[in-house]
Write a protein that holds these residues in place. Structure first.
Motif, PDB file in Angstrom:
ATOM      1  N   ILE A  55     125.210  82.470  82.194  1.00  0.00           N
ATOM      2  CA  ILE A  55     125.316  81.603  81.027  1.00  0.00           C
ATOM      3  C   ILE A  55     124.275  82.034  80.009  1.00  0.00           C
ATOM      4  CG2 ILE A  55     124.994  79.274  80.118  1.00  0.00           C
ATOM      5  CD1 ILE A  55     126.173  78.179  82.645  1.00  0.00           C
ATOM      6  N   VAL A  56     124.729  82.250  78.779  1.00  0.00           N
ATOM      7  CA  VAL A  56     123.840  82.496  77.651  1.00  0.00           C
ATOM      8  C   VAL A  56     123.851  81.233  76.793  1.00  0.00           C
ATOM      9  CG1 VAL A  56     123.408  83.872  75.585  1.00  0.00           C
ATOM     10  CG2 VAL A  56     124.250  84.982  77.668  1.00  0.00           C
ATOM     11  N   ASP A  57     122.692  80.612  76.628  1.00  0.00           N
ATOM     12  CA  ASP A  57     122.581  79.432  75.761  1.00  0.00           C
ATOM     13  C   ASP A  57     122.306  79.885  74.339  1.00  0.00           C
ATOM     14  OD1 ASP A  57     122.977  77.251  77.585  1.00  0.00           O
ATOM     15  OD2 ASP A  57     121.015  77.700  78.445  1.00  0.00           O
ATOM     16  N   ALA A  58     123.145  79.430  73.420  1.00  0.00           N
ATOM     17  CA  ALA A  58     123.039  79.825  72.018  1.00  0.00           C
ATOM     18  C   ALA A  58     122.694  78.603  71.174  1.00  0.00           C
ATOM     19  CB  ALA A  58     124.350  80.435  71.538  1.00  0.00           C
ATOM     20  N   ARG A  59     121.541  78.658  70.515  1.00  0.00           N
ATOM     21  CA  ARG A  59     121.128  77.540  69.659  1.00  0.00           C
ATOM     22  C   ARG A  59     121.245  77.974  68.203  1.00  0.00           C
ATOM     23  NH1 ARG A  59     118.676  72.914  70.809  1.00  0.00           N
ATOM     24  NH2 ARG A  59     117.930  73.617  72.848  1.00  0.00           N
ATOM     25  N   PHE A  60     122.034  77.205  67.443  1.00  0.00           N
ATOM     26  CA  PHE A  60     122.286  77.521  66.047  1.00  0.00           C
ATOM     27  C   PHE A  60     121.483  76.577  65.152  1.00  0.00           C
ATOM     28  CE2 PHE A  60     125.889  79.079  68.408  1.00  0.00           C
ATOM     29  CZ  PHE A  60     126.172  80.304  67.797  1.00  0.00           C
ATOM     30  N   ALA A  61     120.897  77.133  64.090  1.00  0.00           N
ATOM     31  CA  ALA A  61     120.118  76.306  63.171  1.00  0.00           C
ATOM     32  C   ALA A  61     121.000  75.290  62.468  1.00  0.00           C
ATOM     33  CB  ALA A  61     119.413  77.194  62.148  1.00  0.00           C
ATOM     34  N   ALA A  62     122.262  75.641  62.251  1.00  0.00           N
ATOM     35  CA  ALA A  62     123.218  74.748  61.608  1.00  0.00           C
ATOM     36  C   ALA A  62     124.607  75.075  62.126  1.00  0.00           C
ATOM     37  CB  ALA A  62     123.174  74.904  60.089  1.00  0.00           C
ATOM     38  N   MET A  63     125.497  74.077  62.075  1.00  0.00           N
ATOM     39  CA  MET A  63     126.864  74.288  62.513  1.00  0.00           C
ATOM     40  C   MET A  63     127.813  73.619  61.518  1.00  0.00           C
ATOM     41  SD  MET A  63     128.499  73.502  66.280  1.00  0.00           S
ATOM     42  CE  MET A  63     127.056  74.201  67.115  1.00  0.00           C
ATOM     43  N   PRO A  64     127.932  74.184  60.311  1.00  0.00           N
ATOM     44  CA  PRO A  64     128.762  73.556  59.285  1.00  0.00           C
ATOM     45  C   PRO A  64     130.249  73.582  59.604  1.00  0.00           C
ATOM     46  CG  PRO A  64     127.986  75.688  58.533  1.00  0.00           C
ATOM     47  CD  PRO A  64     127.256  75.392  59.810  1.00  0.00           C
ATOM     48  N   ASP A  65     130.693  74.558  60.396  1.00  0.00           N
ATOM     49  CA  ASP A  65     132.125  74.699  60.690  1.00  0.00           C
ATOM     50  C   ASP A  65     132.304  75.007  62.178  1.00  0.00           C
ATOM     51  OD1 ASP A  65     134.815  75.247  60.850  1.00  0.00           O
ATOM     52  OD2 ASP A  65     134.877  76.453  59.018  1.00  0.00           O
ATOM     53  N   PRO A  66     132.325  73.963  63.026  1.00  0.00           N
ATOM     54  CA  PRO A  66     132.450  74.205  64.465  1.00  0.00           C
ATOM     55  C   PRO A  66     133.706  74.977  64.851  1.00  0.00           C
ATOM     56  CG  PRO A  66     131.747  71.949  64.057  1.00  0.00           C
ATOM     57  CD  PRO A  66     132.128  72.529  62.733  1.00  0.00           C
TER      58      PRO A  66
ATOM     59  N   ASP B 168     135.122  82.880  70.751  1.00  0.00           N
ATOM     60  CA  ASP B 168     136.314  83.243  71.525  1.00  0.00           C
ATOM     61  C   ASP B 168     136.678  84.716  71.339  1.00  0.00           C
ATOM     62  OD1 ASP B 168     136.803  80.748  72.670  1.00  0.00           O
ATOM     63  OD2 ASP B 168     138.044  80.068  70.986  1.00  0.00           O
ATOM     64  N   ALA B 169     136.356  85.272  70.188  1.00  0.00           N
ATOM     65  CA  ALA B 169     136.746  86.646  69.864  1.00  0.00           C
ATOM     66  C   ALA B 169     135.801  87.694  70.445  1.00  0.00           C
ATOM     67  CB  ALA B 169     136.828  86.813  68.345  1.00  0.00           C
ATOM     68  N   ILE B 170     134.700  87.276  71.082  1.00  0.00           N
ATOM     69  CA  ILE B 170     133.743  88.241  71.644  1.00  0.00           C
ATOM     70  C   ILE B 170     134.230  88.689  73.019  1.00  0.00           C
ATOM     71  CG2 ILE B 170     131.365  88.639  72.372  1.00  0.00           C
ATOM     72  CD1 ILE B 170     130.505  86.360  70.492  1.00  0.00           C
TER      73      ILE B 170
ATOM     74  N   ALA C 225     135.308  77.327  63.136  1.00  0.00           N
ATOM     75  CA  ALA C 225     135.115  78.749  62.842  1.00  0.00           C
ATOM     76  C   ALA C 225     134.179  79.378  63.871  1.00  0.00           C
ATOM     77  CB  ALA C 225     134.576  78.930  61.432  1.00  0.00           C
ATOM     78  N   LEU C 226     133.146  78.642  64.261  1.00  0.00           N
ATOM     79  CA  LEU C 226     132.214  79.157  65.260  1.00  0.00           C
ATOM     80  C   LEU C 226     132.921  79.338  66.601  1.00  0.00           C
ATOM     81  CD1 LEU C 226     129.386  79.978  66.150  1.00  0.00           C
ATOM     82  CD2 LEU C 226     128.895  77.558  66.559  1.00  0.00           C
TER      83      LEU C 226
END
Length: 208
Positions: free
Chosen positions: A158-169, A177-179, A171-172
């Motif tokens: 598991i890689v935990d990813a912390r985003f400073a902002a999430m304006p468009d969940p 999913d595309a990785i 799109a994220l």
């Protein structure tokens, strides 16, 4: 209180999906106490063991194509019923079981209800072969990443990813999913149909 409230969703004859985590432990204990005439599938080895110990019938999800109802916890949930899940490391199995379910219900305490999801880290289950590659792609998406100790029930990292902002969940979610090598993530944007949130002695039901 949230787990007890969610028991009202359970009917005799159902196949019920059991989530993973500390809040779901209360649900499993309540089901073991009340013993409705149900069968269960579990999203983790730990939940399956707890359910069997309580006398519940647990089927192997590998033999199941459809579930009536799944009840699970969340790390964050907002009024849109967008949720972040996976602190317990079971989000890939949880998402599969949720997709197979006619309904998914979240149970949570008031600290998990937020104005908009995005403060919690987003866990991503990763093929071990692709660990550094996926971490690099998540960094390129703007995340601060950390690889958890140990492996999931599926034998992955598991890689935990912390985003400073999430304006468009949405799109994220699509970007993750595309990785290649990213097997699943903790953004649950369409799966949750209702939530029972306990706060200050009161349970609030959120629905779509």
């Amino acid at each position: 209180m949230a787990a007890e409230a969610a028991l009202g969703e359970v009917r005799d004859g159902m196949l019920v999906g059991l989530g993973t985590g500390s809040t779901v432990a209360f649900l499993i204990a309540a089901l073991a106490r009340d013993r409705p005439r149900i069968e269960c599938v579990a999203t983790s080895i730990a939940s399956a063991a707890a359910a069997r110990a309580g006398g519940l019938i647990v089927r192997d999800f590998a033999d199941v194509a459809r579930v009536d109802l799944t009840i699970d916890g969340a790390d964050e949930i907002d009024a849109r019923l967008f949720a972040i899940k996976g602190a317990g490391g079971a989000m890939l199995r949880e998402k599969v079981v949720a997709a197979a379910s006619d309904r998914m219900v979240v149970i949570a305490d008031g600290s998990k209800r937020v104005g908009a999801i995005g403060r919690a880290k987003v866990p991503v289950e990763v093929l071990p072969f692709a660990r550094a590659f996926v971490a690099g792609r998540l960094t390129a998406l703007g995340a601060a990443v950390a690889v958890r100790e140990g492996v999931t029930d599926n034998g992955n990292f598991i890689v935990d990813a912390r985003f400073a902002a999430m304006p468009d969940p949405r799109a994220l979610a699509m970007a993750i999913d595309a990785i290649p090598g990213a097997l699943g993530h903790g953004l649950f944007l369409d799966e949750v149909d209702a939530a029972y949130v306990a706060d200050g002695g009161v349970v609030t039901r959120l629905g779509r």
